[in-house]
Write an enzyme that holds these catalytic residues in place. Structure first.
Site, mmCIF file in Angstrom:
data_model
loop_
_atom_site.group_PDB
_atom_site.id
_atom_site.type_symbol
_atom_site.label_atom_id
_atom_site.label_comp_id
_atom_site.label_asym_id
_atom_site.label_seq_id
_atom_site.Cartn_x
_atom_site.Cartn_y
_atom_site.Cartn_z
ATOM 1 N N ARG A 72 38.606 44.501 36.948
ATOM 2 C CA ARG A 72 37.803 42.997 36.674
ATOM 3 C C ARG A 72 35.978 43.133 37.401
ATOM 4 N NH1 ARG A 72 38.115 39.140 36.621
ATOM 5 N NH2 ARG A 72 40.516 38.446 37.224
ATOM 6 N N TYR A 200 38.226 49.388 31.801
ATOM 7 C CA TYR A 200 39.476 48.497 32.635
ATOM 8 C C TYR A 200 39.644 47.684 31.648
ATOM 9 C CZ TYR A 200 41.673 45.137 34.962
ATOM 10 O OH TYR A 200 42.742 44.578 35.118
ATOM 11 N N LYS A 209 40.718 38.597 27.783
ATOM 12 C CA LYS A 209 40.515 37.409 28.342
ATOM 13 C C LYS A 209 38.786 36.811 28.163
ATOM 14 C CE LYS A 209 43.115 37.126 31.410
ATOM 15 N NZ LYS A 209 43.647 38.032 32.370
ATOM 16 N N HIS A 229 44.992 30.397 31.052
ATOM 17 C CA HIS A 229 45.361 31.401 31.928
ATOM 18 C C HIS A 229 46.762 31.093 32.153
ATOM 19 C CE1 HIS A 229 44.370 34.408 35.047
ATOM 20 N NE2 HIS A 229 45.331 35.176 34.260
ATOM 21 N N SER A 251 45.177 34.854 38.761
ATOM 22 C CA SER A 251 45.892 36.848 38.332
ATOM 23 C C SER A 251 46.185 37.895 39.783
ATOM 24 C CB SER A 251 43.538 37.736 38.237
ATOM 25 O OG SER A 251 43.758 37.395 36.750
ATOM 26 N N CYS A 253 48.997 37.216 40.897
ATOM 27 C CA CYS A 253 49.889 35.763 41.238
ATOM 28 C C CYS A 253 51.230 35.583 40.718
ATOM 29 C CB CYS A 253 48.674 34.388 41.477
ATOM 30 S SG CYS A 253 47.998 34.666 42.953
ATOM 31 N N ASP A 278 50.121 35.651 29.774
ATOM 32 C CA ASP A 278 49.216 35.533 30.745
ATOM 33 C C ASP A 278 47.947 34.469 30.104
ATOM 34 O OD1 ASP A 278 47.169 37.180 32.225
ATOM 35 O OD2 ASP A 278 45.657 37.098 30.923
ATOM 36 N N ARG A 368 48.335 48.729 35.746
ATOM 37 C CA ARG A 368 48.692 48.318 34.853
ATOM 38 C C ARG A 368 50.098 48.688 33.830
ATOM 39 N NH1 ARG A 368 47.190 42.466 35.044
ATOM 40 N NH2 ARG A 368 45.805 42.512 36.721
ATOM 41 N N ARG A 399 48.131 31.555 46.052
ATOM 42 C CA ARG A 399 49.243 32.059 46.451
ATOM 43 C C ARG A 399 48.199 31.988 47.952
ATOM 44 N NH1 ARG A 399 50.394 38.033 46.872
ATOM 45 N NH2 ARG A 399 50.410 38.080 44.188
HETATM 46 P P1 GTP Z 1 47.895 38.872 36.192
HETATM 47 O O1 GTP Z 1 48.520 40.035 35.317
HETATM 48 O O2 GTP Z 1 46.676 39.501 37.328
HETATM 49 O O3 GTP Z 1 46.867 37.753 35.368
HETATM 50 O O4 GTP Z 1 48.554 38.449 37.017
HETATM 51 P P2 GTP Z 1 50.155 37.885 37.099
HETATM 52 O O5 GTP Z 1 49.774 36.213 37.497
HETATM 53 O O6 GTP Z 1 50.836 37.822 35.853
HETATM 54 O O7 GTP Z 1 51.079 38.397 38.058
HETATM 55 P P3 GTP Z 1 52.300 39.488 38.163
HETATM 56 O O8 GTP Z 1 53.896 38.146 37.866
HETATM 57 O O9 GTP Z 1 51.585 41.274 38.069
HETATM 58 O O10 GTP Z 1 52.590 39.609 40.079
HETATM 59 C C1 GTP Z 1 51.566 40.077 40.962
HETATM 60 C C2 GTP Z 1 52.279 40.630 41.849
HETATM 61 O O11 GTP Z 1 53.175 39.214 42.916
HETATM 62 C C3 GTP Z 1 52.986 41.355 42.016
HETATM 63 O O12 GTP Z 1 52.835 42.620 42.739
HETATM 64 C C4 GTP Z 1 54.300 40.832 41.715
HETATM 65 O O13 GTP Z 1 55.656 41.753 42.287
HETATM 66 C C5 GTP Z 1 53.926 39.181 42.953
HETATM 67 N N1 GTP Z 1 54.769 38.799 42.323
HETATM 68 C C6 GTP Z 1 55.784 38.172 41.503
HETATM 69 N N2 GTP Z 1 56.523 36.667 41.876
HETATM 70 C C7 GTP Z 1 56.883 37.058 43.176
HETATM 71 C C8 GTP Z 1 57.053 35.886 44.009
HETATM 72 O O14 GTP Z 1 57.501 34.920 43.601
HETATM 73 N N3 GTP Z 1 56.992 36.187 45.372
HETATM 74 C C9 GTP Z 1 56.675 37.094 45.911
HETATM 75 N N4 GTP Z 1 56.024 37.107 47.031
HETATM 76 N N5 GTP Z 1 55.475 38.139 44.895
HETATM 77 C C10 GTP Z 1 55.821 37.770 43.853
HETATM 78 C C1 SPV Z 2 44.160 39.461 34.873
HETATM 79 O O1 SPV Z 2 43.123 39.648 35.404
HETATM 80 O O2 SPV Z 2 43.995 38.160 35.131
HETATM 81 C C2 SPV Z 2 44.660 40.250 33.918
HETATM 82 C C3 SPV Z 2 44.289 41.413 33.426
HETATM 83 O O3 SPV Z 2 45.108 39.391 33.290
HETATM 84 S S1 SPV Z 2 43.139 41.430 32.842
HETATM 85 O O4 SPV Z 2 42.995 41.894 31.732
HETATM 86 O O5 SPV Z 2 41.975 42.434 33.362
HETATM 87 O O6 SPV Z 2 42.383 40.258 33.027
HETATM 88 MN MN MN Z 3 45.872 37.151 34.091
#
Ligand code: GTP
Ligand code: SPV
Ligand code: MN
Length: 584
Positions: A72, A200, A209, A229, A251, A253, A278, A368, A399
């Protein structure tokens, strides 16, 4: 398509767009399986898709984005309201007039020689009173096939639109993909989105979003609900009790991972059901509880870090009928990314052999996968429930390598709203720009709130005015690090230990320690059975560092002051109380 739409305003709008963008032809998408197959074949022929290994990954394809179109672009994302203050300091702003003029100039003639696809979609279960429809017009087949997986798309949505009349208009073109000709414009007062210059995810799949959060949050405010979110999960205990939790993390996290968590061995009999990963649309129910639906139908998840160890449910859904964007590939055409822990990559996300690009990541850090939610082993029919699931807890998080404890509970709804508003998190690869910089990301909505954050916090606070059984609010942090930069808390499946405490708090089954920042677990109430974490480390994760928190509070206050007069007055009372407690 067999639906008579001749005089509908939708047709008029499609004709206007046709006149502006000058496509070679117009295709109305019906959302059928056959149509999906036809489009993927066309994409294989054009090179938009590369076939992955069809023995190991049937129906899986790889898409490689233009190299500077992989995340984004928040600095090119605008909210165009008549009053600048309505968009707030949290958004880039343009007047609707300037916004339309600027972006229409880019749209003029941009689809010459291309096909224009009309994509009707529904966000939320088709029979839900909370669902909202939209139509995305796009010249990208990648967008069309992603929308097919991510939403209820095609004829079913068109029917609903014709009945309901109202829909969100989304116009999208990849344009020339140049960043200098890219704009993602929102006109919440007109329920309209215009996005050009990017293919993207969050910039281009307009249901996600742009609609479900930016336009959605704006609508939610005037209609008395929340567009957030947030993941939504159901936690089932060994006794069969189910507790529903929504969690907002910025995002990249950890939302997808928490939403499909598999508990460790010592948690036999516990089970997590995934309702969403999400976005949550949250409505007050007649019983005074808050009910959440997931407006999406699929997952657009982060590939790097996903493995059998971290997220086995995700791995199980990714071996068929999935789209991979910007991952690497192995010699035998299987998808590959950092953290996968098996297979040897030969090409990186740009398609270069690894020797050509030494020292660079194989998969893009924001690569992704797109996959139907129904393929997830923890999928639950509750995702189709028209009324949604009743929330017992709302979790905020970010984070944070230091200071912020593993978990704490807010002392009231208003305090919880303030805790959400004070979330800070290190930036990630989900958006362009520097990674690892701490920024304020209230409710994980900094990039997504379609109106002034101060008004948004005020809207959250109003829920307490009604007779209600509001969820308890918590804050978690999985990302504390040692001085050597290693994560202290093991995370992933082990996060259930924190969820167990949260559920026990919601059900009044466990006491907690009152501290200036909120209620913190007594150390013996976070189970360490089967966990390789010392008592001292856990104690460290649950300690409230008073001096550190005073600094944190100062920084939060400075941030919130930028919202001036619109800031809810209760926020300063809460801050003063916390500060006094910290100093006591
Ligand atoms: P978006 O789709 O961008 O909104 O992301 P999200 O919030 O769904 O995050 P996602 O679960 O995809 O995790 C993002 C990154 O953080 C990945 O590389 C995961 O492996 C890592 N991660 C997720 N949960 C944990 C955790 O509990 N501990 C650690 N250290 N890393 C984590
Ligand atoms: C985020 O960035 O929080 C995502 C991926 O879930 S996107 O669809 O690009 O927003
Ligand atoms: Mn997201």
């Amino acid at each position: 398509m067999n639906v008579n739409v001749d005089h509908h305003e939708l047709v008029k709008w499609v004709q206007e767009v046709e006149k502006l963008t000058q496509p070679e032809k117009v295709v109305w998408c019906n959302g059928s399986e056959e149509e999906y197959q036809t489009f993927t074949q066309q994409m294989l022929q054009s090179g938009d898709f590369l076939a992955l290994n069809q023995q190991t990954h049937p129906g899986c394809y790889l898409h490689r984005s233009s190299p500077d179109d992989v995340a984004r672009t928040e600095h090119l994302t605008f909210v165009c309201t008549h009053e600048r203050e309505d968009a707030g300091p949290n958004n880039n702003w343009m007047s609707p007039e300037d916004g339309h003029n600027k972006v229409d100039a880019l749209f003029a003639g941009c689809m010459r020689g291309r096909t224009m696809y009309v994509v009707p979609y529904c966000m939320g279960p088709l029979d839900s009173p909370f669902s909202r429809c939209g139509v995305e017009i796009t010249d990208s087949l990648y967008v069309v096939v992603n929308m097919k997986i991510m939403t209820r798309m095609g004829e079913v949505a068109l029917k609903k639109i014709l009945q309901e009349k109202a829909f969100v208009r989304g116009l999208h073109s990849t344009g020339d993909l140049k960043i200098e000709n890219r704009l993602i414009m929102h006109f919440p007062e007109e329920l309209m989105i215009k996005s050009i210059g990017s293919g993207y995810g969050g910039n281009a799949l307009l249901g996600k979003k742009c609609h479900a959060l930016r336009i959605g949050s704006y609508q939610a405010r005037s209609e008395g609900w929340l567009a957030e979110h947030m993941l939504i999960l159901g936690l089932e205990s060994p006794e069969g009790e189910k507790t529903y939790i929504a969690a907002a993390f910025p995002s990249q996290c950890g939302k997808t991972n928490l939403a499909m968590l598999i508990p460790p061995e010592s948690y036999q009999g516990w089970k997590i059901w995934t309702v969403g990963d999400d976005i949550a649309w949250i409505h007050p129910g007649e019983d005074g509880r808050l009910y959440a639906i997931n407006p999406e139908a699929g997952f657009f998840g982060v590939a790097p870090g996903t493995s059998e160890k971290t997220n086995p449910n995700a791995m199980a859904m990714l071996n068929r009928d999935a789209i991979f964007t910007n991952v690497g590939v192995t010699e035998d055409q299987q998808p590959w990314w950092e953290g996968l822990k098996s297979g040897d990559p030969v090409l990186n996300w740009r398609g270069e052999s690894l020797s050509e690009a030494p020292g660079q990541p194989v998969a893009h850090p924001n690569s992704r996968f797109t996959v139907s939610a129904k393929q997830c082993p923890s999928y639950t029919e509750e995702m189709e429930s028209p009324h949604g699931v009743p929330l017992s807890a709302i979790i905020f998080g970010g984070r944070r390598p230091s200071l912020i404890p593993l978990v704490f509970e807010a002392k009231s709804w208003a305090h919880g709203v303030w805790v959400g508003a004070s979330v800070g998190s290190e930036t990630t690869a989900a958006a362009t720009g520097q990674v690892g910089v701490l920024r304020r990301d209230p409710m994980a909505m900094k990039p997504f709130c379609g109106y002034n954050f101060a008004d948004y916090w005020g809207h959250w606070l109003e829920f307490a005015d009604k007779p209600s059984q509001l969820p308890k609010i918590f804050h978690v942090n999985w990302f504390r690090q040692t001085d050597a930069g290693e994560f202290i808390w093991p995370g992933f499946g082990e996060n259930i230990r924190v969820l167990e405490w949260i559920v026990a708090r919601c059900r009044g089954k466990v006491e907690a320690k009152s501290t200036p920042i909120g209620y913190v677990p007594h150390i013996e109430d976070i189970s360490r059975v089967g966990l390789k974490l010392s008592q001292a480390s856990l104690e460290g994760l649950l300690t409230v560092d008073r001096a550190g928190w005073q600094k944190e509070l100062e920084s939060t206050c400075r941030y919130m002051q930028t919202y001036g007069d619109r800031l809810p007055s209760v926020f300063s009372e809460i801050q003063e109380e916390i500060l006094a407690d910290l100093k006591a």
